[in-house]
Design a protein around this motif. Structure first.
Motif, mmCIF file in Angstrom:
data_model
loop_
_atom_site.group_PDB
_atom_site.id
_atom_site.type_symbol
_atom_site.label_atom_id
_atom_site.label_comp_id
_atom_site.label_asym_id
_atom_site.label_seq_id
_atom_site.Cartn_x
_atom_site.Cartn_y
_atom_site.Cartn_z
ATOM 1 N N SER A 71 0.834 -1.210 0.000
ATOM 2 C CA SER A 71 0.000 0.000 0.000
ATOM 3 C C SER A 71 0.863 1.253 0.000
ATOM 4 O O SER A 71 0.629 2.201 -0.771
ATOM 5 N N ILE A 74 2.749 1.686 -3.475
ATOM 6 C CA ILE A 74 1.875 2.110 -4.578
ATOM 7 C C ILE A 74 1.417 3.548 -4.388
ATOM 8 O O ILE A 74 1.425 4.352 -5.326
ATOM 9 N N ASN A 90 -7.744 2.692 -11.054
ATOM 10 C CA ASN A 90 -7.606 1.234 -10.910
ATOM 11 C C ASN A 90 -6.570 0.677 -11.894
ATOM 12 O O ASN A 90 -5.805 -0.236 -11.552
ATOM 13 N N ILE A 93 -3.133 1.493 -10.516
ATOM 14 C CA ILE A 93 -2.812 0.651 -9.362
ATOM 15 C C ILE A 93 -2.451 -0.762 -9.818
ATOM 16 O O ILE A 93 -1.501 -1.375 -9.314
ATOM 17 N N LYS A 96 1.086 -0.749 -11.153
ATOM 18 C CA LYS A 96 2.082 -0.658 -10.084
ATOM 19 C C LYS A 96 2.164 -1.961 -9.295
ATOM 20 O O LYS A 96 3.252 -2.346 -8.836
#
Length: 329
Positions: A71, A74, A90, A93, A96
């Motif tokens: 977490s 990212i 999204n 994310i 990554k």
């Protein structure tokens, strides 16, 4: 696909390693009670839920630490970027996450992705053919007509379970009925007008199976053979109830009156009932047949003094003074 499965496993490990109240109904070191919906989800995907022990943070330390690292990495990587839609965010994310999984470990060879392929992938089971469908549960008592009510619809249960309390599992398409965790009935969920029935013949007692064909069409054809007044009466009964099941019971009562008094008298009684009211009911027919009014050609009344009533009157049940005990002097 590998990345999405890994991400799913990571989420499952994190989520179900917790001992949250909504996931674990009753905590226990040996036999915890899992939330019913979570347990169904696990069984659907052939997954075992192993809650962490209460107040034992080391049981989930590795998962918590890994989720925290991912977490933080990212969020830090994307902190200077701007996104205008949720889909854009999204997608970023996901990219990554793929990049993070391919990063080499600091203290050993390989990456999270290679570790997954070499150590975990072989143990994965294939996904079910259909995704898990969220269900709601309720309790119901089987009625004397071996049906239960769900959202104003009627679903049959084997008649042996009359008066028993059962568990009902409700999904978007299916109604399942359980007794002591054993499924005893399953129906396609009914939609549309309230009061519809889903009855499986095998659930009925032997003496009730003969009534399967007694539906709206059956009573309409029967009444049409008896006469126009009987047909009008059946139509009136069918239109007078919101629930067709109740109307069919009244129509069945009408056929029993025909067996008891004859179809000729029933036809005459229906005609007499419509002369009294535009919307007669079954009790009106019973009263007319019981008192023999269907046999009268005209209303029998006294024709003297104030008691005289025009024979062409359309009023029903007009009684003279003699009925109330007055005697002529």
């Amino acid at each position: 696909m590998i990345l999405s499965i890994f991400n799913y496993r990571l989420y499952i490990n994190h989520f179900f390693s917790l001992n949250l109240k909504t996931g674990v109904v009753k905590a226990s070191s040996t036999d915890p009670a899992i939330n019913r919906t979570y347990q169904e989800l696990a069984e659907h995907y052939h997954t075992a839920i192993m809650p962490a022990r209460v107040r034992k943070p080391k049981d989930k330390a590795h998962v918590e630490r890994t989720v925290g690292i991912i977490s933080t990495w990212i969020i830090a990587s994307l902190r200077n970027e701007t996104f205008f839609t949720l889909n854009e965010l999204n997608k970023a994310i996901k990219g990554k996450l793929a990049e993070f999984n391919q990063k080499d470990f600091q203290k050993k060879s390989g990456s999270m992705q290679t570790a997954f392929i070499e150590e975990e992938k072989f143990a994965l089971l294939p996904l079910p053919g259909s995704p898990y469908e969220l269900a709601t549960w309720k309790k119901a008592t089987v009625q004397y007509d071996y049906h239960i009510i769900v959202d104003k619809m009627y679903y049959s249960v084997p008649y042996e379970y009359i008066k028993y309390e059962v568990d009902v599992r409700i999904t978007r398409k299916i109604i399942e009925i359980f007794y002591k965790n054993f499924r005893i009935a399953s129906h396609m969920r009914l939609e549309g007008k309230d009061g519809q029935l889903s009855t499986i013949p095998e659930h009925m007692p032997i003496q009730h199976k003969q009534y399967l064909d007694f539906n709206r069409n059956y009573f309409m054809k029967w009444a049409e053979a008896v006469g126009p007044n009987s047909l009008a009466m059946v139509k009136a009964l069918l239109d007078s109830y919101k629930v067709e099941k109740q109307a069919l019971k009244s129509c069945m009562g009408l056929t029993k009156l025909a067996d008891q008094y004859s179809i000729e008298r029933l036809e005459s009684a229906c005609k007499r009932a419509f002369s009294y009211s535009p919307r007669p009911n079954l009790n009106s027919i019973k009263t007319i047949l019981k008192t023999g009014q269907d046999k009268l050609n005209t209303f029998a009344t006294r024709t003297t003094g104030v008691d005289k009533v025009d024979q062409d009157s359309t009023h029903g049940f007009v009684r003279g003074a003699a009925y109330y005990g007055r005697k002529d002097k």
